[in-house]
Enzyme design. Structure first.
Site, PDB file in Angstrom:
ATOM      1  N   HIS A   1     -44.011 -30.515  -8.062  1.00 18.58           N
ATOM      2  CA  HIS A   1     -43.366 -30.702  -9.360  1.00 18.58           C
ATOM      3  C   HIS A   1     -43.214 -29.388 -10.116  1.00 18.58           C
ATOM      4  O   HIS A   1     -42.127 -29.053 -10.587  1.00 18.58           O
ATOM      5  CB  HIS A   1     -44.174 -31.690 -10.207  1.00 18.58           C
ATOM      6  CG  HIS A   1     -43.543 -31.985 -11.530  1.00 18.58           C
ATOM      7  ND1 HIS A   1     -42.598 -32.967 -11.699  1.00 18.58           N
ATOM      8  CD2 HIS A   1     -43.708 -31.403 -12.756  1.00 18.58           C
ATOM      9  CE1 HIS A   1     -42.203 -32.987 -12.956  1.00 18.58           C
ATOM     10  NE2 HIS A   1     -42.869 -32.051 -13.625  1.00 18.58           N
TER      11      HIS A   1
ATOM     12  N   HIS B   1     -40.380 -24.865 -12.445  1.00 16.12           N
ATOM     13  CA  HIS B   1     -40.709 -23.855 -13.440  1.00 16.12           C
ATOM     14  C   HIS B   1     -41.046 -22.496 -12.827  1.00 16.12           C
ATOM     15  O   HIS B   1     -41.715 -21.694 -13.473  1.00 16.12           O
ATOM     16  CB  HIS B   1     -41.892 -24.330 -14.291  1.00 16.12           C
ATOM     17  CG  HIS B   1     -41.634 -25.586 -15.054  1.00 16.12           C
ATOM     18  ND1 HIS B   1     -40.741 -25.658 -16.088  1.00 16.12           N
ATOM     19  CD2 HIS B   1     -42.129 -26.849 -14.901  1.00 16.12           C
ATOM     20  CE1 HIS B   1     -40.708 -26.895 -16.575  1.00 16.12           C
ATOM     21  NE2 HIS B   1     -41.532 -27.638 -15.866  1.00 16.12           N
TER      22      HIS B   1
ATOM     23  N   LYS C   1     -30.686 -29.481 -15.457  1.00 23.19           N
ATOM     24  CA  LYS C   1     -31.957 -29.174 -16.119  1.00 23.19           C
ATOM     25  C   LYS C   1     -31.553 -28.554 -17.449  1.00 23.19           C
ATOM     26  O   LYS C   1     -31.153 -27.396 -17.524  1.00 23.19           O
ATOM     27  CB  LYS C   1     -32.789 -28.188 -15.290  1.00 23.19           C
ATOM     28  CG  LYS C   1     -34.103 -27.754 -15.960  1.00 23.19           C
ATOM     29  CD  LYS C   1     -35.185 -28.786 -15.829  1.00 23.19           C
ATOM     30  CE  LYS C   1     -36.522 -28.272 -16.339  1.00 23.19           C
ATOM     31  NZ  LYS C   1     -37.616 -29.248 -16.196  1.00 23.19           N
TER      32      LYS C   1
END
Length: 415
Positions: free
Chosen positions: A282, A297, A347
């Site tokens: 994730h 990220h 995103k």
């Protein structure tokens, strides 16, 4: 795809190996070479040749060796020139012990270039009074991050509001990353090996192989040789952190097993009982859930997916500035809030560090998971004259035993 029950049983059998003594200590040289070859082949497909020296390697400034800093950590369980199992460790960039010395503390070490060796960096250990903000700043000072405009170059282009769906960036974000970074830095090499081990869509059960487990082990072995992760470990000990009701000990092998559990053991994010997600997937790789990108990220993943043509950078979100501040987002900022599309999926807002090492982010988010009782931690980061007010967010999963998500939110940027 095989029957879900069969997959789940086989996965449980594989993950059971992580609880056995020596699981992280017996990774053979052949397994390491297999990881290197995998990364070499993957990067070659993107036009990144790890066999050739960079044209500018000879002209690149060598990183100055930082002055040794006082350290009073506990005695290691084995000599620093040995692995955890007592075997002699070869002297190479792939196996360098942390240098432990005793002298007066110097200023924070300079940013290091792609030929940096972690063996030259030491630190003063944290104590129970060390705040989370102080610990994060120390991680930053210890990190051997890349030098902007030397080890990598980016083009931030135009800013935009998160609600603006128009493309504010005609070009890619990354214009260059020095190939030597992936050849000379073991944590980068082993990190890249992990990035294609996952299915992006939640609900699709992950099929974990023995080779992928070895890649997880190789990565954890390498990051635990670095100063940021050693500091993270010492910080968790100093703060009396516990995991599953047991206090974290000084054993690095035990700490690696904890890291494996919180970052790599699978759980169901979709709610369909499918083992379809993990903290590492994730945060560092990214997922697609309900038609939107979640997580994702990490700058290295972003760069490689741009090279593949899978990421469309659509502009940056400018953080707030304090009054009278002249700080502007530019091409050497180490924190960026981005808007992008990944394989056509949006995103709208995502913040990531740029140029930092995998061990820095692993250390930061592991400290947030283990040592912070809050989901959000407001900090101020001094990034060499430019200041960033950040909110370090950490969401826990599976009865607080695994990382659900960890990331930073940029609140303000000033000088």
């Amino acid at each position: 795809r095989r029957n879900i029950t069969t997959n789940t049983i086989e996965l449980a059998q594989l993950q059971l190996k992580t609880t056995k003594m020596g699981f992280f200590d017996d990774l053979k040289a052949a397994a390491i070479e297999k990881v290197k070859e995998k990364v070499k082949e993957e990067l070659a497909e993107l036009g990144i040749d790890l066999d050739e020296d960079d044209d500018d390697d000879a002209d690149a400034d060598e990183a100055p060796e930082p002055e040794p800093e006082e350290i009073a950590a506990e005695e290691p369980s084995s000599p620093p020139a040995q692995d955890d199992d007592g075997g002699e460790r070869p002297v190479s960039a792939w196996s360098t012990p942390l240098n432990v010395t005793t002298s007066s503390p110097p200023a924070a070490p300079a940013v290091a270039s792609s030929n940096y060796s972690p063996s030259t960096t030491s630190f003063s250990p944290p104590d129970a009074d060390t705040t989370f903000n102080e610990a994060v700043q120390k991680l930053w000072d210890l990190d051997a991050r890349l030098i902007p405009n030397q080890d990598y170059r980016i083009d931030v282009q135009s800013s935009k509001h998160p609600c603006n769906k128009e493309d504010a960036a005609e070009e890619s974000l990354f214009t260059y990353v020095k190939p030597a970074v992936f050849r000379k830095r073991p944590t980068f090499t082993t990190f890249v090996a992990l990035l294609n081990n996952y299915s992006a869509y939640t609900g699709q059960e992950e099929d974990v192989t023995e080779q992928e487990l070895q890649e997880n082990r190789a990565f954890l072995n390498e990051v635990m040789k670095t100063a940021p992760m050693k500091y993270c470990h010492q910080y968790c000990i100093a703060k009396g952190c516990t995991y599953k009701g047991k206090e974290i000990s000084g054993s690095e092998s035990e700490f690696k097993r904890i890291l494996n559990s919180i970052w790599f053991e699978l759980y169901s994010r979709s709610g369909r009982r499918n083992m379809d997600s993990s903290g590492f997937e994730h945060v560092f790789v990214g997922e697609v859930k309900n038609g939107q990108v979640s997580g994702f990220h990490n700058w290295i993943m972003f760069y490689l997916e741009e090279k593949r043509g899978n990421v469309d950078f659509r502009g940056y979100i400018k953080p707030k500035c304090r009054e009278s501040s002249t700080a502007e987002t530019n091409d050497d900022d180490p924190v960026l809030t981005l808007q992008f599309r990944w394989n056509g999926v949006e995103k709208f807002v995502g913040t990531c560090f740029i140029g930092v090492t995998p061990e820095f982010e692993m250390a930061l988010y592991t400290m947030a998971f283990l040592a912070s009782e809050e989901d959000e931690n407001a900090i101020t980061l001094d990034a060499g004259g430019e200041m960033f007010d950040l909110n370090v967010k950490c969401h826990k999963y599976d009865r607080n035993t695994k990382v659900g998500s960890c990331y930073v939110e940029a609140l303000a940027h000033y000088e």
